[in-house]
Design a protein around this motif. Structure first.
Motif, PDB file in Angstrom:
ATOM      1  N   PRO A   1       0.831  -1.204   0.000  1.00 43.70           N
ATOM      2  CA  PRO A   1       0.000   0.000   0.000  1.00 43.70           C
ATOM      3  C   PRO A   1       0.867   1.256   0.000  1.00 43.70           C
TER       4      PRO A   1
ATOM      5  N   GLU B   1     -16.217  -0.590  -2.019  1.00 38.87           N
ATOM      6  CA  GLU B   1     -14.922  -1.259  -1.936  1.00 38.87           C
ATOM      7  C   GLU B   1     -13.882  -0.337  -1.297  1.00 38.87           C
TER       8      GLU B   1
ATOM      9  N   ASN C   1      -9.744  -0.072  -0.266  1.00 40.58           N
ATOM     10  CA  ASN C   1      -8.442  -0.617  -0.638  1.00 40.58           C
ATOM     11  C   ASN C   1      -7.449  -0.527   0.512  1.00 40.58           C
ATOM     12  N   GLU C   2      -6.382  -1.293   0.404  1.00 32.12           N
ATOM     13  CA  GLU C   2      -5.366  -1.308   1.461  1.00 32.12           C
ATOM     14  C   GLU C   2      -4.783   0.071   1.719  1.00 32.12           C
TER      15      GLU C   2
ATOM     16  N   ASN D   1      -6.175   2.831   1.594  1.00 31.60           N
ATOM     17  CA  ASN D   1      -7.090   3.658   2.377  1.00 31.60           C
ATOM     18  C   ASN D   1      -6.940   3.416   3.876  1.00 31.60           C
TER      19      ASN D   1
ATOM     20  N   ASN E   1     -14.185  -6.235   2.339  1.00 30.44           N
ATOM     21  CA  ASN E   1     -13.906  -5.091   3.233  1.00 30.44           C
ATOM     22  C   ASN E   1     -13.719  -5.521   4.679  1.00 30.44           C
TER      23      ASN E   1
END
Length: 489
Positions: A31, A381, A383-384, A386, A431
């Motif tokens: 990430p 969705e 994401n990593e 975030n 999630n």
């Protein structure tokens, strides 16, 4: 010398290629940042932060919004959400009559008026009560049925009545008693806090009760709104050890996706330690069992620990927090589930507000609720990248119902947490944020393992959009989290 030089240059070249390769892997595999630019966050629910205590509105009902809401139930009718709640206010005796509010979006609430002007002679004779408690509204056979309570504080002299209307805003015609309890009668139930629920076959039931005898469920005749058997208090579905272990405000909802009925009740005292618990059953009459397999009719010393805690008194940074977070309602719309409850402002516990929270479901079919009030957010969705950054977390222990303060949490780009290289995080599945927290000597096998759902939310304390998480560890204890968003200066 030339051969050595060529080998040296070749070695340097290979090293450079390896460094570039590792860098590319790190760049694309790990990430990159904690920004939320790709997440659709809810809009601000008001032009400026909402005051939790505002003496200027004491006698201005049109400005009450969520203020002075207690024991609310929610129903959708005529394109609006309607809240019916207990007679309550601050600074003076409340005007009798069951308060009505309405909303287009579950966020902005408008005070509509009241049902009735005083309790009926029959309710007065049974209880000597002068105000209405804990209403519930349901639609049966194209009519609205409003169930209400009148009670004598601290006694079983209580009365559940029902009123009927063709329109959600009335006028309402009182149809009299549904069930009456009296000190010394043949029953054990206390006739307050009714909730009408339809089972998977369309049969109506009333779940009700509180301190004293516990929580019961009994059949309702949909044609009349009254009980099928007026003398049958029904089946016991939840209780606690004794009167010192508070229990009240039952609700039941069915989730067709999981095939379970979910019972919620409130424990402890309404001004501070009030909290919402849940358990589930394949049958509407129980037995209702929590995450750890404990039945909700437990009367042992362990009855303080039954039920998964969904919400309790809490305080994030930059706020005075909320207490008295209990007496909930449940409702569903188009597959989305919500929980509402009372919440009393930390700066003055006599100011009670309506809180609406989004319910999300764990992978094994348990409801958990957002740590922030609903502001129109939609699941999407995550994401990593975030997830990386600073968070506040709040643990809601089942054995401690006092106000819980937030603690700092750092989720690092390498999957570690804070300075502890033995604790890790990972974003998996739908999630789902998995936290593995090293806690030697206290956690099972030295690790707490949390499975948490991540959703967008509005940060009511800092007045910005953010991410939150909610879920449980392997013992069914809930953990809340809220990401700290750096604001542009």
């Amino acid at each position: 010398m030339k051969l050595k030089t060529k080998k040296y240059k070749a070695g340097v070249f290979i090293l450079i290629v390896l460094i570039i390769g590792v860098t590319l892997v790190m760049t694309f595999a790990m990430p990159k940042s904690g920004n939320l630019s790709d997440v659709t966050l809810p809009a601000a629910p008001a032009d400026k932060p909402v005051q939790n205590v505002n003496s200027d509105i004491l006698y201005k009902e049109k400005d009450w919004t969520t203020n002075f809401t207690h024991d609310a139930s929610i129903i959708k009718a005529d394109g609006r959400y309607y809240s019916f709640s207990t007679d309550y206010m601050v600074g003076a005796p409340p005007t009798p009559g069951i308060q009505i509010r309405k909303s287009k979006d579950l966020i902005h609430w408008e005070f509509v008026g009241r049902v009735f002007e005083q309790v009926s002679p029959e309710a007065w004779e049974s209880t000597k009560g002068t105000t209405f408690w804990a209403p519930d509204v349901v639609k049966l056979n194209d009519k609205y049925y409003l169930y209400y309570s009148v009670s004598s504080v601290g006694k079983r002299n209580s009365y559940i009545g029902v009123a009927v209307s063709d329109n959600i805003e009335g006028p309402w015609i009182d149809e009299g008693a549904v069930f009456i309890s009296q000190e010394g009668d043949e029953h054990t139930v206390n006739a307050i806090d009714p909730d009408i629920v339809l089972d998977e076959h369309g049969q109506a039931w009333m779940v009700y009760g509180s301190y004293f005898g516990g929580i019961f469920i009994t059949k309702v005749d949909s044609a009349t709104g009254k009980l099928v058997d007026p003398n049958d208090e029904g089946t016991l579905v939840a209780q606690r050890k004794n009167m010192n272990y508070g229990i009240e405000g039952p609700e039941i909802i069915y989730n067709g996706d999981t095939g379970y009925y979910y019972l919620t009740v409130s424990y402890e005292w309404l001004e501070d330690t009030y909290n919402v618990r849940t358990a589930r059953s394949k049958n509407i009459t129980g037995p209702y069992v929590d995450y750890n397999g404990s039945e909700m009719i437990d009367t042992t010393d362990e009855s303080f620990n039954t039920g998964n805690k969904l919400v309790g008194a809490y305080r994030f940074e930059n706020s005075d927090g909320w207490l008295g977070t209990g007496h909930n309602a449940l409702f569903e719309e188009n597959g989305e589930y919500y929980l509402t409850h009372n919440a009393r402002a930390g700066e003055d516990v006599y100011w009670s507000h309506l809180h609406v929270r989004k319910i999300v479901w764990t992978d094994d079919g348990w409801p958990v609720v957002s740590p922030e009030r609903y502001a129109g957010e939609a699941e999407q969705e995550i994401n990593e990248e975030n997830i990386i950054g600073k968070w506040e977390q709040i643990l809601l222990p089942r054995y401690d119902d006092s106000l819980q303060d937030s603690q700092n949490l750092q989720l690092k780009s390498n999957g570690e947490m804070g300075e502890d290289d033995k604790s890790h995080w990972a974003l998996t599945g739908d999630n789902t944020l998995e936290l593995t927290v090293y806690d030697p000597g206290r956690a099972p096998d030295d690790y707490w393992k949390y499975k948490l759902k991540v959703i967008p939310a509005w940060d009511w304390e800092n007045w910005n959009g953010t991410l939150v998480f909610t879920g449980m560890d392997q013992e069914g204890t809930v953990l809340w989290g809220k990401k700290t968003v750096e604001k542009n200066k």
